[in-house]
Scaffold this motif. Sequence first.
Motif, PDB file in Angstrom:
ATOM      1  N   ASP A  15       0.848  -1.199   0.000  1.00 14.18           N
ATOM      2  CA  ASP A  15       0.000   0.000   0.000  1.00 14.18           C
ATOM      3  C   ASP A  15       0.880   1.245   0.000  1.00 14.18           C
ATOM      4  N   PRO A  16       1.451   1.607  -1.162  1.00 11.62           N
ATOM      5  CA  PRO A  16       2.391   2.732  -1.202  1.00 11.62           C
ATOM      6  C   PRO A  16       1.758   4.077  -0.871  1.00 11.62           C
ATOM      7  N   LEU A  17       0.501   4.276  -1.220  1.00  6.17           N
ATOM      8  CA  LEU A  17      -0.144   5.556  -0.927  1.00  6.17           C
ATOM      9  C   LEU A  17      -0.280   5.784   0.580  1.00  6.17           C
ATOM     10  N   ALA A  18      -0.671   4.753   1.293  1.00  2.40           N
ATOM     11  CA  ALA A  18      -0.800   4.875   2.744  1.00  2.40           C
ATOM     12  C   ALA A  18       0.553   5.194   3.374  1.00  2.40           C
ATOM     13  N   SER A  19       1.612   4.575   2.867  1.00  3.25           N
ATOM     14  CA  SER A  19       2.947   4.835   3.375  1.00  3.25           C
ATOM     15  C   SER A  19       3.340   6.291   3.134  1.00  3.25           C
ATOM     16  N   HIS A  20       3.031   6.792   1.952  1.00  2.00           N
ATOM     17  CA  HIS A  20       3.353   8.185   1.629  1.00  2.00           C
ATOM     18  C   HIS A  20       2.585   9.155   2.520  1.00  2.00           C
ATOM     19  N   HIS A  21       1.298   8.935   2.655  1.00  2.00           N
ATOM     20  CA  HIS A  21       0.479   9.847   3.451  1.00  2.00           C
ATOM     21  C   HIS A  21       0.964   9.894   4.900  1.00  2.00           C
ATOM     22  N   ALA A  22       1.226   8.731   5.478  1.00  4.02           N
ATOM     23  CA  ALA A  22       1.621   8.684   6.883  1.00  4.02           C
ATOM     24  C   ALA A  22       3.017   9.246   7.103  1.00  4.02           C
ATOM     25  N   ASN A  23       3.959   8.917   6.220  1.00  5.76           N
ATOM     26  CA  ASN A  23       5.347   9.278   6.446  1.00  5.76           C
ATOM     27  C   ASN A  23       5.738  10.629   5.863  1.00  5.76           C
ATOM     28  N   ALA A  24       5.421  10.848   4.599  1.00  2.05           N
ATOM     29  CA  ALA A  24       5.827  12.102   3.959  1.00  2.05           C
ATOM     30  C   ALA A  24       4.881  13.242   4.328  1.00  2.05           C
ATOM     31  N   THR A  25       3.579  13.063   4.025  1.00  4.17           N
ATOM     32  CA  THR A  25       2.619  14.107   4.363  1.00  4.17           C
ATOM     33  C   THR A  25       2.527  14.297   5.869  1.00  4.17           C
ATOM     34  N   GLY A  26       2.580  13.203   6.619  1.00  3.16           N
ATOM     35  CA  GLY A  26       2.523  13.305   8.072  1.00  3.16           C
ATOM     36  C   GLY A  26       3.675  14.123   8.631  1.00  3.16           C
ATOM     37  N   THR A  27       4.868  13.925   8.087  1.00  3.99           N
ATOM     38  CA  THR A  27       6.015  14.718   8.534  1.00  3.99           C
ATOM     39  C   THR A  27       5.817  16.194   8.223  1.00  3.99           C
ATOM     40  N   LEU A  28       5.284  16.480   7.051  1.00  8.65           N
ATOM     41  CA  LEU A  28       5.019  17.876   6.684  1.00  8.65           C
ATOM     42  C   LEU A  28       4.029  18.516   7.653  1.00  8.65           C
ATOM     43  N   GLU A  29       2.997  17.785   8.027  1.00  7.92           N
ATOM     44  CA  GLU A  29       2.014  18.309   8.987  1.00  7.92           C
ATOM     45  C   GLU A  29       2.674  18.569  10.350  1.00  7.92           C
TER      46      GLU A  29
ATOM     47  N   ALA B 265      11.044   3.482   1.889  1.00  7.15           N
ATOM     48  CA  ALA B 265      12.329   4.166   1.857  1.00  7.15           C
ATOM     49  C   ALA B 265      12.202   5.545   1.219  1.00  7.15           C
ATOM     50  N   VAL B 266      11.419   5.644   0.165  1.00  5.92           N
ATOM     51  CA  VAL B 266      11.192   6.944  -0.487  1.00  5.92           C
ATOM     52  C   VAL B 266      10.549   7.918   0.491  1.00  5.92           C
ATOM     53  N   SER B 267       9.550   7.447   1.227  1.00  6.36           N
ATOM     54  CA  SER B 267       8.849   8.326   2.161  1.00  6.36           C
ATOM     55  C   SER B 267       9.749   8.761   3.309  1.00  6.36           C
ATOM     56  N   LYS B 268      10.667   7.903   3.723  1.00  2.00           N
ATOM     57  CA  LYS B 268      11.598   8.275   4.780  1.00  2.00           C
ATOM     58  C   LYS B 268      12.642   9.281   4.282  1.00  2.00           C
ATOM     59  N   LEU B 269      13.040   9.137   3.030  1.00  2.00           N
ATOM     60  CA  LEU B 269      13.944  10.125   2.451  1.00  2.00           C
ATOM     61  C   LEU B 269      13.236  11.476   2.333  1.00  2.00           C
ATOM     62  N   ALA B 270      11.940  11.438   2.029  1.00  3.23           N
ATOM     63  CA  ALA B 270      11.157  12.670   2.006  1.00  3.23           C
ATOM     64  C   ALA B 270      11.100  13.301   3.399  1.00  3.23           C
ATOM     65  N   THR B 271      10.996  12.461   4.427  1.00  9.71           N
ATOM     66  CA  THR B 271      11.021  12.967   5.804  1.00  9.71           C
ATOM     67  C   THR B 271      12.297  13.765   6.053  1.00  9.71           C
ATOM     68  N   GLU B 272      13.431  13.184   5.684  1.00 10.36           N
ATOM     69  CA  GLU B 272      14.702  13.881   5.866  1.00 10.36           C
ATOM     70  C   GLU B 272      14.738  15.193   5.087  1.00 10.36           C
ATOM     71  N   ALA B 273      14.278  15.142   3.838  1.00  6.44           N
ATOM     72  CA  ALA B 273      14.327  16.328   2.984  1.00  6.44           C
ATOM     73  C   ALA B 273      13.444  17.443   3.533  1.00  6.44           C
ATOM     74  N   TYR B 274      12.272  17.086   4.056  1.00  7.38           N
ATOM     75  CA  TYR B 274      11.397  18.098   4.642  1.00  7.38           C
ATOM     76  C   TYR B 274      12.035  18.726   5.877  1.00  7.38           C
ATOM     77  N   LEU B 275      12.681  17.917   6.705  1.00  9.74           N
ATOM     78  CA  LEU B 275      13.359  18.480   7.872  1.00  9.74           C
ATOM     79  C   LEU B 275      14.437  19.473   7.450  1.00  9.74           C
ATOM     80  N   ALA B 276      15.235  19.087   6.461  1.00 12.71           N
ATOM     81  CA  ALA B 276      16.297  19.980   5.983  1.00 12.71           C
ATOM     82  C   ALA B 276      15.709  21.263   5.403  1.00 12.71           C
ATOM     83  N   ALA B 277      14.625  21.136   4.636  1.00  7.42           N
ATOM     84  CA  ALA B 277      14.009  22.302   4.020  1.00  7.42           C
ATOM     85  C   ALA B 277      13.445  23.256   5.069  1.00  7.42           C
ATOM     86  N   PHE B 278      12.823  22.720   6.107  1.00 16.73           N
ATOM     87  CA  PHE B 278      12.262  23.578   7.154  1.00 16.73           C
ATOM     88  C   PHE B 278      13.363  24.232   7.984  1.00 16.73           C
TER      89      PHE B 278
END
Length: 286
Positions: free
Chosen positions: A86-100, A143-156
């Motif tokens: 379920d890649p969409l659920a992983s993205h929403h929870a990890n990438a979008t969740g980190t952004l929130e 793994a993609v969503s976790k890399l997005a987590t890192e990138a969002y932290l760096a961007a913020f």
Amino acid sequence: MRVVVTGGAGFIGANLVRALLTRPEVDQVRVVDNLSTGSKANLAGTGAVLLEGSILEPALLDEAFTGADAVVHLAAPPSVPRSVADPLASHHANATGTLEVLEAARRAGGLYVAAASSSSVYGANRELPKRETMRTAPMSPYAVSKLATEAYLAAFHHCYGLGVLPLRFFNVFGPLQPAGHAYAAVVPAFLDAALAGRPLTVHGYGGQSRDFTYVGAVTQVIAEAVVRRVVHALGHPVEVAHTEPRPGDVRDSQADDSRLRALFPDIRPVPLREGLERTAEWFRTL
């Protein structure tokens, strides 16, 4: 000092809550968790304040972050196979969740945010040991969503001056880690099977290598940052049953932890055997 732990009713989170509450500097720990993989029982007796709900709910995050000093963001479905299914659920929870979480931290006045990433971000990069400066090559949606987590932290950090600390976890194990489900991590799955006399299921021929990190060492590092082998463990042989390799799994994983040791020189790494023995002891109490 007040600390918010997202995913604080989960395995790593609940261990962290306990570690934080032993610190005299910490007055209160608030937990944000939707209990999809965590459990209220994991927080029993801790005194933590549980706000039940999703990190995708801005109003809930605002309530949790009000008056807080720091956030430890651990909320995530912790499974490569689950993300493949379920890649969409992983993205929403990890990438979008980190952004929130980051947006809420910014609204709350710029809270310090430490967040969990994963060694899975190295993916197809076969070089060992892994270092922070190494090329990432994700092989799974997780793994993609976790890399997005890192990138969002760096961007913020760069855009808003937010204090951040991304941590790449390498196969964390220990007490409170569940075993009885399809996506169970290898250590609890092995210990649960071995203690019950069942074969150990190995995906592939068994030549994979991993670094394992005892949860107590992880929580020591996180707490300090915010506030400043199976047969040997069990003592008897176990049967192994090999299956097909799992899609998205990397072949080998090994960490170069010299940077972490430089940042936290007083943290004592827990040897693998000692961590496994502690974990096996906890499993025997279930």
